[in-house]
Design an enzyme around this catalytic site. Sequence first.
Site, PDB file in Angstrom:
ATOM      1  N   SER A  10      -1.015  77.899  45.030  1.00 18.13           N
ATOM      2  CA  SER A  10       0.391  77.519  45.205  1.00 18.13           C
ATOM      3  C   SER A  10       1.049  78.679  45.932  1.00 18.13           C
ATOM      4  O   SER A  10       0.964  79.825  45.484  1.00 18.13           O
ATOM      5  CB  SER A  10       1.054  77.325  43.838  1.00 18.13           C
ATOM      6  OG  SER A  10       2.467  77.449  43.990  1.00 18.13           O
ATOM      7  N   HIS A  35      -1.660  74.738  48.746  1.00 13.35           N
ATOM      8  CA  HIS A  35      -0.865  73.813  47.921  1.00 13.35           C
ATOM      9  C   HIS A  35       0.614  74.172  48.098  1.00 13.35           C
ATOM     10  O   HIS A  35       1.070  75.219  47.621  1.00 13.35           O
ATOM     11  CB  HIS A  35      -1.292  73.976  46.458  1.00 13.35           C
ATOM     12  CG  HIS A  35      -0.592  73.096  45.475  1.00 13.35           C
ATOM     13  ND1 HIS A  35      -1.036  71.833  45.143  1.00 13.35           N
ATOM     14  CD2 HIS A  35       0.531  73.314  44.735  1.00 13.35           C
ATOM     15  CE1 HIS A  35      -0.215  71.317  44.230  1.00 13.35           C
ATOM     16  NE2 HIS A  35       0.734  72.202  43.972  1.00 13.35           N
ATOM     17  N   ASP A  37       4.330  73.598  47.214  1.00 13.83           N
ATOM     18  CA  ASP A  37       5.170  72.999  46.161  1.00 13.83           C
ATOM     19  C   ASP A  37       6.532  72.650  46.738  1.00 13.83           C
ATOM     20  O   ASP A  37       7.359  73.535  46.992  1.00 13.83           O
ATOM     21  CB  ASP A  37       5.308  73.972  44.988  1.00 13.83           C
ATOM     22  CG  ASP A  37       4.067  73.960  44.123  1.00 13.83           C
ATOM     23  OD1 ASP A  37       3.526  75.041  43.831  1.00 13.83           O
ATOM     24  OD2 ASP A  37       3.600  72.856  43.771  1.00 13.83           O
ATOM     25  N   MET A  39      10.052  70.953  46.401  1.00 14.16           N
ATOM     26  CA  MET A  39      10.987  70.595  45.329  1.00 14.16           C
ATOM     27  C   MET A  39      12.362  70.271  45.934  1.00 14.16           C
ATOM     28  O   MET A  39      12.838  71.004  46.797  1.00 14.16           O
ATOM     29  CB  MET A  39      11.125  71.762  44.345  1.00 14.16           C
ATOM     30  CG  MET A  39       9.790  72.183  43.746  1.00 14.16           C
ATOM     31  SD  MET A  39       9.989  73.572  42.598  1.00 14.16           S
ATOM     32  CE  MET A  39       8.270  74.019  42.335  1.00 14.16           C
ATOM     33  N   HIS A  68       2.611  68.951  47.416  1.00 13.09           N
ATOM     34  CA  HIS A  68       2.911  68.443  46.075  1.00 13.09           C
ATOM     35  C   HIS A  68       4.381  68.071  46.091  1.00 13.09           C
ATOM     36  O   HIS A  68       5.244  68.942  46.009  1.00 13.09           O
ATOM     37  CB  HIS A  68       2.591  69.527  45.033  1.00 13.09           C
ATOM     38  CG  HIS A  68       2.979  69.144  43.642  1.00 13.09           C
ATOM     39  ND1 HIS A  68       2.943  70.034  42.597  1.00 13.09           N
ATOM     40  CD2 HIS A  68       3.397  67.967  43.110  1.00 13.09           C
ATOM     41  CE1 HIS A  68       3.350  69.427  41.495  1.00 13.09           C
ATOM     42  NE2 HIS A  68       3.617  68.178  41.779  1.00 13.09           N
ATOM     43  N   MET A  70       7.466  67.105  44.700  1.00 10.56           N
ATOM     44  CA  MET A  70       8.302  66.967  43.508  1.00 10.56           C
ATOM     45  C   MET A  70       9.697  66.555  43.974  1.00 10.56           C
ATOM     46  O   MET A  70      10.662  67.322  43.950  1.00 10.56           O
ATOM     47  CB  MET A  70       8.337  68.307  42.743  1.00 10.56           C
ATOM     48  CG  MET A  70       6.997  68.633  42.101  1.00 10.56           C
ATOM     49  SD  MET A  70       6.823  70.347  41.570  1.00 10.56           S
ATOM     50  CE  MET A  70       6.220  71.072  43.103  1.00 10.56           C
ATOM     51  N   MET A 139      -0.644  67.566  35.643  1.00 10.83           N
ATOM     52  CA  MET A 139       0.193  68.748  35.457  1.00 10.83           C
ATOM     53  C   MET A 139      -0.051  69.360  34.083  1.00 10.83           C
ATOM     54  O   MET A 139      -0.041  68.648  33.065  1.00 10.83           O
ATOM     55  CB  MET A 139       1.678  68.395  35.595  1.00 10.83           C
ATOM     56  CG  MET A 139       2.123  67.992  37.004  1.00 10.83           C
ATOM     57  SD  MET A 139       1.803  69.241  38.253  1.00 10.83           S
ATOM     58  CE  MET A 139       2.989  70.508  37.773  1.00 10.83           C
ATOM     59  N   GLY A 144       8.492  72.360  38.469  1.00  8.70           N
ATOM     60  CA  GLY A 144       9.753  72.966  38.905  1.00  8.70           C
ATOM     61  C   GLY A 144       9.668  74.464  39.093  1.00  8.70           C
ATOM     62  O   GLY A 144      10.424  75.040  39.881  1.00  8.70           O
ATOM     63  N   PHE A 145       8.727  75.110  38.387  1.00  8.67           N
ATOM     64  CA  PHE A 145       8.681  76.571  38.477  1.00  8.67           C
ATOM     65  C   PHE A 145       7.249  77.076  38.327  1.00  8.67           C
ATOM     66  O   PHE A 145       6.436  76.478  37.626  1.00  8.67           O
ATOM     67  CB  PHE A 145       9.559  77.208  37.381  1.00  8.67           C
ATOM     68  CG  PHE A 145      11.002  76.771  37.453  1.00  8.67           C
ATOM     69  CD1 PHE A 145      11.449  75.681  36.697  1.00  8.67           C
ATOM     70  CD2 PHE A 145      11.896  77.402  38.317  1.00  8.67           C
ATOM     71  CE1 PHE A 145      12.775  75.247  36.788  1.00  8.67           C
ATOM     72  CE2 PHE A 145      13.212  76.980  38.401  1.00  8.67           C
ATOM     73  CZ  PHE A 145      13.652  75.892  37.640  1.00  8.67           C
ATOM     74  N   GLY A 146       6.964  78.196  38.977  1.00 13.34           N
ATOM     75  CA  GLY A 146       5.689  78.864  38.759  1.00 13.34           C
ATOM     76  C   GLY A 146       5.810  79.768  37.543  1.00 13.34           C
ATOM     77  O   GLY A 146       6.886  79.932  36.961  1.00 13.34           O
ATOM     78  N   GLY A 147       4.686  80.341  37.131  1.00 16.24           N
ATOM     79  CA  GLY A 147       4.705  81.333  36.067  1.00 16.24           C
ATOM     80  C   GLY A 147       4.900  80.799  34.669  1.00 16.24           C
ATOM     81  O   GLY A 147       5.209  81.553  33.738  1.00 16.24           O
ATOM     82  N   ASP A 177      -2.836  71.658  37.608  1.00 16.61           N
ATOM     83  CA  ASP A 177      -1.801  72.485  38.212  1.00 16.61           C
ATOM     84  C   ASP A 177      -0.823  72.982  37.158  1.00 16.61           C
ATOM     85  O   ASP A 177      -0.119  72.200  36.528  1.00 16.61           O
ATOM     86  CB  ASP A 177      -1.044  71.635  39.264  1.00 16.61           C
ATOM     87  CG  ASP A 177       0.016  72.406  40.009  1.00 16.61           C
ATOM     88  OD1 ASP A 177       0.732  71.771  40.809  1.00 16.61           O
ATOM     89  OD2 ASP A 177       0.132  73.618  39.790  1.00 16.61           O
ATOM     90  N   GLY A 178      -0.815  74.339  36.991  1.00 17.47           N
ATOM     91  CA  GLY A 178       0.184  74.901  36.092  1.00 17.47           C
ATOM     92  C   GLY A 178      -0.441  75.832  35.076  1.00 17.47           C
ATOM     93  O   GLY A 178      -1.176  75.383  34.193  1.00 17.47           O
ATOM     94  N   GLY A 179      -0.176  77.127  35.238  1.00 12.93           N
ATOM     95  CA  GLY A 179      -0.670  78.107  34.264  1.00 12.93           C
ATOM     96  C   GLY A 179      -2.166  78.339  34.338  1.00 12.93           C
ATOM     97  O   GLY A 179      -2.784  78.799  33.372  1.00 12.93           O
ATOM     98  N   GLY A 199      -0.902  79.990  41.175  1.00  9.77           N
ATOM     99  CA  GLY A 199       0.086  80.765  41.934  1.00  9.77           C
ATOM    100  C   GLY A 199       0.134  82.176  41.360  1.00  9.77           C
ATOM    101  O   GLY A 199      -0.402  83.120  41.939  1.00  9.77           O
TER     102      GLY A 199
HETATM  103  C1  DX5 Z   1       5.047  73.822  39.416  1.00  8.36           C
HETATM  104  C2  DX5 Z   1       4.088  73.742  40.605  1.00  8.36           C
HETATM  105  C3  DX5 Z   1       2.841  74.553  40.418  1.00  8.36           C
HETATM  106  C4  DX5 Z   1       3.134  76.033  40.138  1.00  8.36           C
HETATM  107  C5  DX5 Z   1       1.849  76.753  39.838  1.00  8.36           C
HETATM  108  O1  DX5 Z   1       6.042  72.847  39.550  1.00  8.36           O
HETATM  109  O2  DX5 Z   1       3.706  72.418  40.845  1.00  8.36           O
HETATM  110  O3  DX5 Z   1       2.011  74.399  41.572  1.00  8.36           O
HETATM  111  O4  DX5 Z   1       3.777  76.599  41.238  1.00  8.36           O
HETATM  112  O5  DX5 Z   1       2.185  78.100  39.597  1.00  8.36           O
HETATM  113  P1  DX5 Z   1       1.448  78.928  38.409  1.00  8.36           P
HETATM  114  O6  DX5 Z   1       0.022  78.993  38.793  1.00  8.36           O
HETATM  115  O7  DX5 Z   1       2.133  80.259  38.438  1.00  8.36           O
HETATM  116  O8  DX5 Z   1       1.668  78.141  37.152  1.00  8.36           O
HETATM  117 ZN    ZN Z   2       2.152  72.180  42.382  1.00  9.94          ZN
END
Ligand code: DX5
Ligand code: ZN
Length: 223
Positions: A10, A35, A37, A39, A68, A70, A139, A144-147, A177-179, A199
């Site tokens: 990401s 990838h 993201d 939004m 992706h 969103m 998911m 909506g957010f990374g991390g 995708d996610g964490g 990410g």
């Molecule tokens: C969240 C995104 C993910 C996110 C992944 O809405 O779809 O792709 O950025 O980031 P990490 O790997 O930090 O969870």
């Molecule tokens: Zn994503």
Amino acid sequence: MSSAIQIAPSVLPCDFARLGEELAALEAAGVDRIHWDIMDGQFVPNLTIGPDVVAAARKHTSLPFEAHLMVLTADAMAERWVKAGCERLIVHAEACTHLHRTLGLIRSLGANASVVINPATPASAIANVLDLVDMVLVMTVNPGFGGQAYIANMEPKIREVRKLIDASGFDIDIEVDGGISTKTIAAARAAGGNVFVAGTALFHHPGGLTTAVAELRAVAETA
Ligand code: DX5
Ligand code: ZN
């Protein structure tokens, strides 16, 4: 599980002031695709980039691009994402009024169509569109957010999606995708995932991108 492991960074955490260099560094680090993201500040609270940024980035890497989406209105901009250089569009089942039609539209544009489901959405939401997709994204965070922290109780759903795919006879990847990190990717792989979005785990690794990608891939391959 035959599907090959793929690492899809990401680019949300990247330095957007040096986007071209960041993409070249990701390619050099051995990732398999990019990838994006996307939004819209409506379907998810956050707001990121439009197709013009992706189009500007296209010449900086030969890697495949996946978007992706969103967003609330994937149909309205699908053609622009494809023209910007995205080989794959991933749409949310929750955001599409007519998911079957939207996936068909994406394929009619010559792109690969994929569907994504949020943590609260059951696997059954994708059961009737497996003939239209080549990847299902599960998911493991709320979008909506990374991390954010990986939601481990999505693993039974990943297993369920894998079962639905196997029963369909179609060759369909499962993206998670996610964490995703070296601490979570083994369980996500064991549950049936084979494409992994990361990410934070990649961009914040003290050893740099190449080490981070290699470690993530190694853990997934031995899971
Ligand atoms: C969240 C995104 C993910 C996110 C992944 O809405 O779809 O792709 O950025 O980031 P990490 O790997 O930090 O969870
Ligand atoms: Zn994503």
